[in-house]
Write a protein that holds these residues in place. Structure first.
Motif, PDB file in Angstrom:
ATOM      1  N   ILE A   1       0.836  -1.210   0.000  1.00  0.00           N
ATOM      2  CA  ILE A   1       0.000   0.000   0.000  1.00  0.00           C
ATOM      3  C   ILE A   1       0.871   1.261   0.000  1.00  0.00           C
ATOM      4  N   ASP A   2       2.134   1.106  -0.424  1.00  0.00           N
ATOM      5  CA  ASP A   2       3.063   2.239  -0.399  1.00  0.00           C
ATOM      6  C   ASP A   2       2.538   3.455  -1.182  1.00  0.00           C
ATOM      7  N   ILE A   3       1.862   3.209  -2.296  1.00  0.00           N
ATOM      8  CA  ILE A   3       1.415   4.344  -3.126  1.00  0.00           C
ATOM      9  C   ILE A   3       0.259   5.084  -2.439  1.00  0.00           C
ATOM     10  N   HIS A   4      -0.591   4.348  -1.730  1.00  0.00           N
ATOM     11  CA  HIS A   4      -1.658   4.999  -0.950  1.00  0.00           C
ATOM     12  C   HIS A   4      -1.016   5.963   0.067  1.00  0.00           C
TER      13      HIS A   4
ATOM     14  N   SER B   1      -1.196   2.207 -12.751  1.00  0.00           N
ATOM     15  CA  SER B   1      -1.950   2.980 -11.771  1.00  0.00           C
ATOM     16  C   SER B   1      -2.472   2.051 -10.666  1.00  0.00           C
ATOM     17  N   THR B   2      -2.981   2.639  -9.587  1.00  0.00           N
ATOM     18  CA  THR B   2      -3.586   1.829  -8.533  1.00  0.00           C
ATOM     19  C   THR B   2      -5.048   2.221  -8.348  1.00  0.00           C
ATOM     20  N   VAL B   3      -5.914   1.222  -8.367  1.00  0.00           N
ATOM     21  CA  VAL B   3      -7.358   1.470  -8.321  1.00  0.00           C
ATOM     22  C   VAL B   3      -7.756   2.021  -6.949  1.00  0.00           C
ATOM     23  N   LEU B   4      -7.515   1.222  -5.898  1.00  0.00           N
ATOM     24  CA  LEU B   4      -7.937   1.678  -4.571  1.00  0.00           C
ATOM     25  C   LEU B   4      -7.056   2.816  -4.068  1.00  0.00           C
ATOM     26  N   GLY B   5      -5.812   2.892  -4.548  1.00  0.00           N
ATOM     27  CA  GLY B   5      -4.956   4.041  -4.194  1.00  0.00           C
ATOM     28  C   GLY B   5      -5.579   5.328  -4.722  1.00  0.00           C
TER      29      GLY B   5
ATOM     30  N   THR C   1      -7.211  -7.669 -15.268  1.00  0.00           N
ATOM     31  CA  THR C   1      -6.591  -8.824 -14.592  1.00  0.00           C
ATOM     32  C   THR C   1      -7.663  -9.704 -13.962  1.00  0.00           C
ATOM     33  N   ASP C   2      -8.794  -9.107 -13.576  1.00  0.00           N
ATOM     34  CA  ASP C   2      -9.858  -9.890 -12.938  1.00  0.00           C
ATOM     35  C   ASP C   2     -10.564 -10.837 -13.919  1.00  0.00           C
ATOM     36  N   MET C   3     -10.221 -10.750 -15.219  1.00  0.00           N
ATOM     37  CA  MET C   3     -10.763 -11.685 -16.213  1.00  0.00           C
ATOM     38  C   MET C   3      -9.719 -12.710 -16.659  1.00  0.00           C
TER      39      MET C   3
ATOM     40  N   ARG D   1       0.191  -8.416 -16.498  1.00  0.00           N
ATOM     41  CA  ARG D   1       0.967  -7.197 -16.237  1.00  0.00           C
ATOM     42  C   ARG D   1       0.452  -6.394 -15.042  1.00  0.00           C
ATOM     43  N   VAL D   2      -0.544  -6.916 -14.320  1.00  0.00           N
ATOM     44  CA  VAL D   2      -1.049  -6.175 -13.154  1.00  0.00           C
ATOM     45  C   VAL D   2      -0.663  -6.884 -11.852  1.00  0.00           C
ATOM     46  N   PHE D   3      -0.958  -8.178 -11.766  1.00  0.00           N
ATOM     47  CA  PHE D   3      -0.513  -8.994 -10.631  1.00  0.00           C
ATOM     48  C   PHE D   3       0.276 -10.160 -11.211  1.00  0.00           C
TER      49      PHE D   3
ATOM     50  N   LEU E   1     -10.943 -15.332  -5.374  1.00  0.00           N
ATOM     51  CA  LEU E   1     -12.248 -15.093  -5.989  1.00  0.00           C
ATOM     52  C   LEU E   1     -12.291 -15.432  -7.483  1.00  0.00           C
ATOM     53  N   ARG E   2     -11.380 -14.835  -8.262  1.00  0.00           N
ATOM     54  CA  ARG E   2     -11.478 -15.052  -9.719  1.00  0.00           C
ATOM     55  C   ARG E   2     -11.007 -16.450 -10.107  1.00  0.00           C
ATOM     56  N   ALA E   3     -10.077 -17.034  -9.298  1.00  0.00           N
ATOM     57  CA  ALA E   3      -9.680 -18.429  -9.537  1.00  0.00           C
ATOM     58  C   ALA E   3     -10.896 -19.330  -9.363  1.00  0.00           C
TER      59      ALA E   3
HETATM   60  N1  EPU Z   1       0.469  -1.642  -6.066  1.00  0.00           N
HETATM   61  C1  EPU Z   1       1.647  -1.240  -5.480  1.00  0.00           C
HETATM   62  N2  EPU Z   1       1.576  -0.340  -4.439  1.00  0.00           N
HETATM   63  C2  EPU Z   1       0.388   0.153  -3.983  1.00  0.00           C
HETATM   64  C3  EPU Z   1      -0.803  -0.243  -4.601  1.00  0.00           C
HETATM   65  C4  EPU Z   1      -0.738  -1.156  -5.656  1.00  0.00           C
HETATM   66  O1  EPU Z   1       2.729  -1.667  -5.871  1.00  0.00           O
HETATM   67  O2  EPU Z   1       0.403   0.969  -3.037  1.00  0.00           O
HETATM   68  C5  EPU Z   1       0.519  -2.602  -7.191  1.00  0.00           C
HETATM   69  C6  EPU Z   1      -0.238  -3.897  -6.876  1.00  0.00           C
HETATM   70  O3  EPU Z   1       0.548  -4.786  -6.122  1.00  0.00           O
HETATM   71  C7  EPU Z   1      -0.581  -4.398  -8.249  1.00  0.00           C
HETATM   72  C8  EPU Z   1      -0.860  -3.104  -9.019  1.00  0.00           C
HETATM   73  O4  EPU Z   1      -0.199  -2.060  -8.287  1.00  0.00           O
HETATM   74  O5  EPU Z   1       0.541  -5.047  -8.834  1.00  0.00           O
HETATM   75  C9  EPU Z   1      -2.321  -2.753  -9.164  1.00  0.00           C
HETATM   76  O6  EPU Z   1      -2.983  -2.863  -7.915  1.00  0.00           O
HETATM   77  P1  EPU Z   1      -4.226  -1.960  -7.526  1.00  0.00           P
HETATM   78  O7  EPU Z   1      -3.839  -1.071  -6.393  1.00  0.00           O
HETATM   79  O8  EPU Z   1      -4.793  -1.318  -8.736  1.00  0.00           O
HETATM   80  O9  EPU Z   1      -5.252  -3.050  -6.978  1.00  0.00           O
HETATM   81  P2  EPU Z   1      -6.334  -2.807  -5.854  1.00  0.00           P
HETATM   82  O10 EPU Z   1      -6.833  -1.435  -5.930  1.00  0.00           O
HETATM   83  O11 EPU Z   1      -5.850  -3.312  -4.550  1.00  0.00           O
HETATM   84  C10 EPU Z   1      -8.431  -3.403  -7.301  1.00  0.00           C
HETATM   85  C11 EPU Z   1      -9.528  -4.425  -7.304  1.00  0.00           C
HETATM   86  C12 EPU Z   1      -8.941  -5.780  -7.665  1.00  0.00           C
HETATM   87  C13 EPU Z   1      -8.324  -5.665  -9.063  1.00  0.00           C
HETATM   88  C14 EPU Z   1      -7.264  -4.550  -9.074  1.00  0.00           C
HETATM   89  C15 EPU Z   1      -6.676  -4.297 -10.439  1.00  0.00           C
HETATM   90  C16 EPU Z   1     -11.092  -3.599  -5.670  1.00  0.00           C
HETATM   91  C17 EPU Z   1     -11.770  -3.789  -4.370  1.00  0.00           C
HETATM   92  N3  EPU Z   1     -10.143  -4.480  -5.982  1.00  0.00           N
HETATM   93  O12 EPU Z   1      -7.485  -3.822  -6.321  1.00  0.00           O
HETATM   94  O13 EPU Z   1     -10.036  -6.682  -7.729  1.00  0.00           O
HETATM   95  O14 EPU Z   1      -7.723  -6.885  -9.415  1.00  0.00           O
HETATM   96  O15 EPU Z   1      -7.853  -3.319  -8.611  1.00  0.00           O
HETATM   97  O16 EPU Z   1      -7.667  -3.974 -11.340  1.00  0.00           O
HETATM   98  O17 EPU Z   1     -11.418  -2.693  -6.417  1.00  0.00           O
HETATM   99  C18 EPU Z   1     -11.129  -8.742  -7.523  1.00  0.00           C
HETATM  100  O18 EPU Z   1     -12.211  -8.124  -7.629  1.00  0.00           O
HETATM  101  O19 EPU Z   1     -11.058  -9.992  -7.566  1.00  0.00           O
HETATM  102  C19 EPU Z   1      -9.907  -7.987  -7.332  1.00  0.00           C
HETATM  103  C20 EPU Z   1      -8.784  -8.536  -6.869  1.00  0.00           C
END
Ligand code: EPU
Length: 432
Positions: free
Chosen positions: A124-127, A165-169, A318-320, A340-342, A384-386
């Protein structure tokens, strides 16, 4: 514990309605921490992840009330608690999305650091970089992030990481910035439809967010947000999963409350694989938010091999990836998937190989040599997706498939087995 049992080989036929998006529901529910009065959220799916977030919000002094019409009313009652404890956060990594709104509204947040999971280490470093850029002080202590900042100040912050980019970030920084003083610009913001939905929800509540869906997201701070009535977007991953289930079984299905406006990359690859897809009544606007059309998916079960690479939106989600891995496992030739995402999100491969697939994984690449059919056996869901990919495999396999560790599927798909059974699948739950 329960297991899913599937007797494979029945083509899916009929109509199915797509539910509201889990990954829009979660940050939008968390955003209610920022709001005065009650927000009514419509289309929130019945999932264990939603229940977990309700439990966390309740702990944080927020009332969550399920109404008779299926909507969810959310009202902040008491702002004194700022702690999201480990016992709740560990159940769902997405709980981190309370960090931004807690800090933005209450001036302080103490949130347990979510651990890694079977799809990767998930830092969560980017958050943290983002909230620091807004002037918060951040300390990581005893497994918790403690962030303090009585009055956050808008700033320009780059949120790109090693995998884009980061979604939840992006959601967290948007929520922290919405009541901050002045303008925040998030560079390399995530553009996922669920991030856009959060921004649209916040704007309806009184926020001033612009360039939604673009790489540089602009948030001008406002003084207050007020409760609204809001319907969340349909779940593109649920829709894509059902499309693949239709395709692999040689079915003919119609998706209602269609999410295909967010699925261009998925539809493109399904067509390349030989699946017929017709988008009917889609409202053709650039943001796609008016799309309430239908999507017809037809297949004769003959799948062509394709190559694909997962990427942030609008690339292949990636979720597909796991569901496509299953589909391509019975293609007439060899396919290559690059993640390329996870980059380590391949736990489903060993289970698919137990069902007769021929898939090799090295680093972030899967090489899938198509086999003529899969065969049913007992498999274990790892995430989940597995789990979704194993259900799709079971629908197409010869014989009976049993899927253990079923709780993963209920995190993200509402009554999936009932909905597939309505389409003609032979699928049910049993006690283990
Ligand atoms: N990452 C970092 N540092 C950070 C944040 C992310 O290195 O501080 C990396 C992650 O490790 C990953 C990439 O950035 O390699 C993208 O991660 P992201 O932060 O976008 O993922 P997320 O926000 O934690 C959401 C979805 C995931 C989905 C990903 C990518 C929600 C609740 N979760 O996760 O959904 O796979 O975006 O699209 O929105 C799922 O629904 O099964 C699921 C895992």
């Amino acid at each position: 514990m329960e297991k899913m049992v599937i007797e494979g080989g029945y083509p899916l036929n009929g109509r199915v309605r797509v539910n509201g998006a889990k990954n829009a529901a979660l940050p939008i529910m968390a955003a209610c921490l920022l709001i005065h009065g009650t927000s009514k959220l419509r289309g929130i799916p019945e999932l264990t992840d939603v229940k977990t977030l309700c439990d966390i919000l309740n702990e944080l002094g927020v009332e969550t009330k399920k109404c008779q019409d299926g909507s969810l009313d959310i009202t902040v009652k008491d702002e004194s608690n700022i702690t999201a404890p480990y016992d709740l956060v560990r159940r769902m990594r997405a709980s981190i999305c309370v960090l931004g709104p807690l800090l933005g509204k209450r001036g302080m947040a103490k949130v347990s650091i979510p651990g890694g999971c079977s799809i990767g280490s998930r830092p969560i470093d980017i958050h943290l970089k983002g909230i620091e850029a807004l002037g918060a002080e951040v300390e990581v202590k005893d497994g918790y992030v403690i962030a303090t900042g009585e009055k956050l100040k808008g700033s320009r912050v780059y949120l790109g990481g090693p995998y884009g980019s980061t979604v939840l970030g992006t959601c967290n920084i948007m929520m922290a910035a919405v009541l901050a003083e002045g303008r925040t610009i998030i560079e390399n913001a995530a553009c996922e439809p669920e991030v856009q939905d959060l921004a649209n929800f916040l704007n309806k509540a009184g926020a001033n967010i612009s360039a939604i869906g673009e790489n540089n997201l602009i948030i001008d701070g406002v003084d207050e947000l007020n409760g609204v009535d809001y319907e969340i977007i349909p779940d593109r991953i649920e829709a894509g999963t059902i499309m693949i289930a239709g395709a692999i079984t040689g079915g003919n299905i119609v998706l209602e409350n269609d999410a295909s406006c967010y699925l261009a990359s998925v539809i493109d690859k399904l067509r390349e694989a030989g699946v017929y897809i017709d988008l009917r009544d889609a409202v053709n606007n650039s943001s796609g938010y008016e799309n309430k059309g239908e999507c017809i998916v037809k297949s004769d079960g003959n799948i062509k091999p394709i190559n694909l690479t997962t990427l942030p939106y609008p690339g292949m989600p990636t979720d597909m990836q796991a569901q496509f891995t299953t589909l391509l496992s019975i293609a007439n030739g060899t396919s290559v998937i690059t993640e390329r995402v996870f980059p380590h999100r391949f736990m489903h491969i060993a289970e698919l190989n137990r069902m007769g697939a021929n898939i090799m994984n090295e680093d972030a690449i899967a090489i899938i040599k198509g086999v003529s059919s899969l065969s049913g056996t007992t498999v274990m869901a790892s995430d989940l997706r597995a789990s979704a990919s194993l259900i799709v495999a079971g629908l197409a396999a010869k014989g009976v498939t049993e899927i253990r560790r079923l709780y993963h599927i209920d995190r993200g798909y509402e009554r999936l087995e009932d909905r597939l059974a309505n389409l003609g699948a032979k699928i049910w739950r049993e006690k283990e």
